[in-house]
Write a protein that holds these residues in place. Structure first.
Motif, PDB file in Angstrom:
ATOM      1  N   ASP A 130      -8.132   8.063  -2.716  1.00 14.52           N
ATOM      2  CA  ASP A 130      -8.776   7.487  -3.899  1.00 14.52           C
ATOM      3  C   ASP A 130      -7.821   7.457  -5.084  1.00 14.52           C
ATOM      4  O   ASP A 130      -7.889   6.558  -5.921  1.00 14.52           O
ATOM      5  N   LEU A 131      -6.903   8.410  -5.164  1.00 15.27           N
ATOM      6  CA  LEU A 131      -5.901   8.413  -6.220  1.00 15.27           C
ATOM      7  C   LEU A 131      -4.914   7.263  -6.019  1.00 15.27           C
ATOM      8  O   LEU A 131      -4.537   6.582  -6.968  1.00 15.27           O
ATOM      9  N   VAL A 132      -4.524   7.024  -4.776  1.00 12.35           N
ATOM     10  CA  VAL A 132      -3.629   5.901  -4.462  1.00 12.35           C
ATOM     11  C   VAL A 132      -4.283   4.587  -4.856  1.00 12.35           C
ATOM     12  O   VAL A 132      -3.641   3.696  -5.433  1.00 12.35           O
ATOM     13  N   GLU A 133      -5.577   4.451  -4.554  1.00 10.87           N
ATOM     14  CA  GLU A 133      -6.283   3.200  -4.798  1.00 10.87           C
ATOM     15  C   GLU A 133      -6.671   2.996  -6.261  1.00 10.87           C
ATOM     16  O   GLU A 133      -7.102   1.909  -6.632  1.00 10.87           O
ATOM     17  N   THR A 134      -6.528   3.998  -7.081  1.00 13.35           N
ATOM     18  CA  THR A 134      -6.815   3.842  -8.508  1.00 13.35           C
ATOM     19  C   THR A 134      -5.524   3.954  -9.311  1.00 13.35           C
ATOM     20  O   THR A 134      -5.004   2.958  -9.799  1.00 13.35           O
ATOM     21  N   GLU A 135      -4.981   5.158  -9.409  1.00 12.67           N
ATOM     22  CA  GLU A 135      -3.760   5.351 -10.193  1.00 12.67           C
ATOM     23  C   GLU A 135      -2.567   4.621  -9.573  1.00 12.67           C
ATOM     24  O   GLU A 135      -1.741   4.067 -10.295  1.00 12.67           O
ATOM     25  N   TYR A 162      -0.236   2.020 -11.671  1.00 11.64           N
ATOM     26  CA  TYR A 162       1.215   2.111 -11.841  1.00 11.64           C
ATOM     27  C   TYR A 162       1.926   0.892 -11.256  1.00 11.64           C
ATOM     28  O   TYR A 162       2.923   0.418 -11.816  1.00 11.64           O
ATOM     29  N   THR A 163       1.424   0.367 -10.147  1.00  8.00           N
ATOM     30  CA  THR A 163       2.024  -0.827  -9.548  1.00  8.00           C
ATOM     31  C   THR A 163       1.886  -2.020 -10.485  1.00  8.00           C
ATOM     32  O   THR A 163       2.824  -2.813 -10.642  1.00  8.00           O
ATOM     33  N   THR A 164       0.741  -2.143 -11.120  1.00 13.99           N
ATOM     34  CA  THR A 164       0.521  -3.234 -12.069  1.00 13.99           C
ATOM     35  C   THR A 164       1.484  -3.128 -13.246  1.00 13.99           C
ATOM     36  O   THR A 164       2.094  -4.127 -13.666  1.00 13.99           O
ATOM     37  N   LEU A 165       1.656  -1.925 -13.780  1.00 12.63           N
ATOM     38  CA  LEU A 165       2.611  -1.725 -14.871  1.00 12.63           C
ATOM     39  C   LEU A 165       4.032  -2.046 -14.413  1.00 12.63           C
ATOM     40  O   LEU A 165       4.796  -2.697 -15.143  1.00 12.63           O
ATOM     41  N   LEU A 166       4.393  -1.594 -13.226  1.00 15.42           N
ATOM     42  CA  LEU A 166       5.742  -1.849 -12.710  1.00 15.42           C
ATOM     43  C   LEU A 166       6.010  -3.342 -12.596  1.00 15.42           C
ATOM     44  O   LEU A 166       7.063  -3.824 -13.002  1.00 15.42           O
ATOM     45  N   ASN A 167       5.058  -4.082 -12.038  1.00 21.54           N
ATOM     46  CA  ASN A 167       5.255  -5.523 -11.886  1.00 21.54           C
ATOM     47  C   ASN A 167       5.422  -6.201 -13.245  1.00 21.54           C
ATOM     48  O   ASN A 167       6.276  -7.084 -13.401  1.00 21.54           O
ATOM     49  N   GLY A 177       0.821  -1.210   0.000  1.00 23.34           N
ATOM     50  CA  GLY A 177       0.000   0.000   0.000  1.00 23.34           C
ATOM     51  C   GLY A 177       0.849   1.251   0.000  1.00 23.34           C
ATOM     52  O   GLY A 177       0.552   2.228  -0.700  1.00 23.34           O
ATOM     53  N   GLU A 178       1.928   1.236   0.770  1.00 22.81           N
ATOM     54  CA  GLU A 178       2.835   2.379   0.805  1.00 22.81           C
ATOM     55  C   GLU A 178       3.532   2.562  -0.540  1.00 22.81           C
ATOM     56  O   GLU A 178       3.773   3.681  -0.987  1.00 22.81           O
ATOM     57  N   GLY A 179       3.832   1.438  -1.202  1.00 17.89           N
ATOM     58  CA  GLY A 179       4.444   1.510  -2.528  1.00 17.89           C
ATOM     59  C   GLY A 179       3.517   2.153  -3.542  1.00 17.89           C
ATOM     60  O   GLY A 179       3.951   2.962  -4.373  1.00 17.89           O
ATOM     61  N   ARG A 180       2.232   1.814  -3.482  1.00 16.69           N
ATOM     62  CA  ARG A 180       1.252   2.434  -4.387  1.00 16.69           C
ATOM     63  C   ARG A 180       1.208   3.936  -4.182  1.00 16.69           C
ATOM     64  O   ARG A 180       1.125   4.709  -5.136  1.00 16.69           O
ATOM     65  N   SER A 181       1.265   4.347  -2.932  1.00 19.13           N
ATOM     66  CA  SER A 181       1.234   5.772  -2.609  1.00 19.13           C
ATOM     67  C   SER A 181       2.457   6.483  -3.184  1.00 19.13           C
ATOM     68  O   SER A 181       2.344   7.560  -3.780  1.00 19.13           O
ATOM     69  N   GLY A 182       3.623   5.885  -3.027  1.00 23.07           N
ATOM     70  CA  GLY A 182       4.850   6.483  -3.548  1.00 23.07           C
ATOM     71  C   GLY A 182       4.851   6.597  -5.062  1.00 23.07           C
ATOM     72  O   GLY A 182       5.265   7.614  -5.628  1.00 23.07           O
ATOM     73  N   LEU A 183       4.369   5.545  -5.746  1.00 21.16           N
ATOM     74  CA  LEU A 183       4.310   5.587  -7.204  1.00 21.16           C
ATOM     75  C   LEU A 183       3.318   6.634  -7.689  1.00 21.16           C
ATOM     76  O   LEU A 183       3.594   7.380  -8.634  1.00 21.16           O
TER      77      LEU A 183
END
Length: 198
Positions: free
Chosen positions: A151-156, A160-165, A130-136
């Motif tokens: 809400d931005l962390v939980e969507t965008e 971005y995390t999905t793309l990174l993986n 979750g913290e990683g999503r926030s940073g990205l």
């Protein structure tokens, strides 16, 4: 440095050398010059210490602290925040850092693929994710992480995390054929154009 810091540094070295599953408490003690009781006192358990060390390694991976060209600070200015130009520059920075951080990304996949054996630390890793999503999300949008809307962390952030993986898998498998920042951005441009009917 005190025992807490010595343990963390020793655990980081052990993770990079032996991985998550094969690192023992005795390995960490030997590497850090501390004692077994220190692990429990400072971190509660060996697994909790390893998770904290893993998170610290990921946070120091090359490419994630580099602002897009023209940024006045680490997370603002430069290319318009949230623009395709910023999107491409951030991915270019991240991908440029992959070779230096290869051992960290290999460790990430060990954690993912050995999830069942690491069930005791799953909650800690989920929190770190979750913290990683926030940073990205902060990196790509230019919004300071301390004020970024959830809400931005939980969507965008999830996007971005999905793309990174996905990029990580491609790069670890074959860096020569992995998607580039330019290709990723052009793909995004075309998808956006198709969705908007352009």
């Amino acid at each position: 440095m005190g025992h807490r810091e010595d343990l963390l540094e020793g655990a980081k070295r052990c993770l990079l050398e032996k991985g998550f599953v094969r690192t023992t408490a005795r390995d960490i003690v030997k590497e850090s010059g501390t004692n077994l009781a220190s692990i429990g006192y400072h971190y509660g358990s060996k697994d909790a210490l390893l998770v904290e060390a893993f998170i610290a390694l990921v946070e120091t991976a090359d490419g994630f602290d580099e602002a897009p060209a023209g940024d006045s600070g680490a997370k603002g200015g430069g290319p318009r925040d949230g623009s395709l130009e910023r999107f491409e520059q951030v991915w270019a920075n991240i991908l440029r850092g992959f070779p230096q951080s290869r051992s960290i990304w290999m460790l990430t996949f060990e954690v993912i693929t050995q999830g069942e054996r690491l069930a005791g630390v799953r909650d800690l890793l989920v929190k770190a994710q979750g913290e990683g999503r926030s940073g990205l999300a902060a990196l790509f949008t230019g919004i300071e992480e301390s004020v970024i809307p959830q809400d931005l962390v939980e969507t965008e952030g999830r996007f971005y995390t999905t793309l990174l993986n996905g990029l990580m898998v491609q790069w670890l498998f074959d860096p020569e054929s992995a998607t580039t920042a330019e290709q990723l951005t052009e793909g995004m441009r075309r998808v956006m154009g198709r969705m908007s009917g352009a």
